[in-house]
Write an enzyme that holds these catalytic residues in place. Structure first.
Site, short mmCIF file in Angstrom:
data_model
loop_
_atom_site.label_atom_id
_atom_site.label_comp_id
_atom_site.label_asym_id
_atom_site.label_seq_id
_atom_site.Cartn_x
_atom_site.Cartn_y
_atom_site.Cartn_z
N ASN A 1 0.84 -1.19 0.00
CA ASN A 1 0.00 0.00 0.00
C ASN A 1 0.88 1.24 0.00
O ASN A 1 1.90 1.28 0.70
CB ASN A 1 -0.90 0.01 1.24
N HIS B 1 6.68 -2.04 3.21
CA HIS B 1 6.44 -3.44 3.57
C HIS B 1 5.54 -4.10 2.55
O HIS B 1 4.59 -3.51 2.06
CB HIS B 1 5.84 -3.56 4.98
N HIS C 1 2.90 -7.03 2.07
CA HIS C 1 2.02 -7.97 2.76
C HIS C 1 2.01 -9.27 1.96
O HIS C 1 1.78 -9.24 0.74
CB HIS C 1 0.57 -7.44 2.77
P1 5GP Z 1 -0.30 -0.91 6.07
O1 5GP Z 1 -1.70 -0.57 6.52
O2 5GP Z 1 0.66 0.21 6.38
O3 5GP Z 1 -0.20 -1.41 4.66
O4 5GP Z 1 0.11 -2.16 6.95
C1 5GP Z 1 0.61 -2.04 8.25
C2 5GP Z 1 0.42 -3.39 8.91
O5 5GP Z 1 1.22 -3.42 10.07
C3 5GP Z 1 -1.03 -3.66 9.35
O6 5GP Z 1 -1.51 -4.83 8.71
C4 5GP Z 1 -0.91 -3.81 10.87
O7 5GP Z 1 -1.76 -4.81 11.39
C5 5GP Z 1 0.57 -4.16 11.05
N1 5GP Z 1 1.11 -3.73 12.34
C6 5GP Z 1 0.93 -2.51 12.93
N2 5GP Z 1 1.62 -2.47 14.08
C7 5GP Z 1 2.25 -3.68 14.22
C8 5GP Z 1 3.13 -4.23 15.22
O8 5GP Z 1 3.46 -3.59 16.22
N3 5GP Z 1 3.57 -5.50 15.03
C9 5GP Z 1 3.21 -6.22 13.92
N4 5GP Z 1 3.70 -7.48 13.84
N5 5GP Z 1 2.40 -5.73 12.96
C10 5GP Z 1 1.94 -4.48 13.10
#
Ligand code: 5GP
Ligand code: ZN
Length: 116
Positions: A89, A102, A104
């Site tokens: 994203n 990152h 997914h």
């Molecule tokens: P984004 O929304 O930026 O594409 O994805 C961020 C991801 O990081 C989300 O799926 C969220 O659940 C994950 N996430 C947020 N904080 C933490 C954390 O402290 N530890 C882990 N393992 N995942 C996290």
């Protein structure tokens, strides 16, 4: 190189705990804290890069390493044959909430297309 306020830099440095399942010199992979599928792994570069918009041409090797890790993790998780999704994203409209690049890796169920 790394950002002291960044959650994923802190995970990469071991300052914040995560369920790490794969590591190399350039990338780290750990399970998402709020999984959206039976397998939900985040694959990050060790180097802090905030978004796809911040990538430089010289980072091509890092991006290759993220996908090579995705391939290996998908196989290790046993989702490679049925299929899986990799998503990155970028910024608000796409739902990015952590501003450290990152990938997914999601697997273990069927996914809809187009995504929501
Ligand atoms: P984004 O929304 O930026 O594409 O994805 C961020 C991801 O990081 C989300 O799926 C969220 O659940 C994950 N996430 C947020 N904080 C933490 C954390 O402290 N530890 C882990 N393992 N995942 C996290
Ligand atoms: Zn970072």
């Amino acid at each position: 190189m790394n950002d002291s306020n960044c959650l994923f830099c802190k995970i990469a440095e071991g300052e914040i705990k995560a369920d790490v399942i794969h590591e190399s010199d350039s990338v780290l992979a750990f399970r998402d804290i709020n999984p959206q599928a039976p397998t939900h792994v985040l694959i990050i570069p060790r180097q802090h890069i905030a978004t796809i918009n911040d990538l430089q041409d010289k980072d091509a090797g890092i991006i290759g390493s993220l996908f090579a890790a995705a391939r290996d993790i998908a196989k290790a998780e046993g989702v490679h044959t049925d299929g899986y999704r990799v998503t990155m994203n970028c910024n608000k409209a796409a739902g990015q909430t952590v501003f450290h690049l990152h990938l997914h890796l999601l697997g273990g169920r069927n996914f809809a297309w187009p995504p929501g």
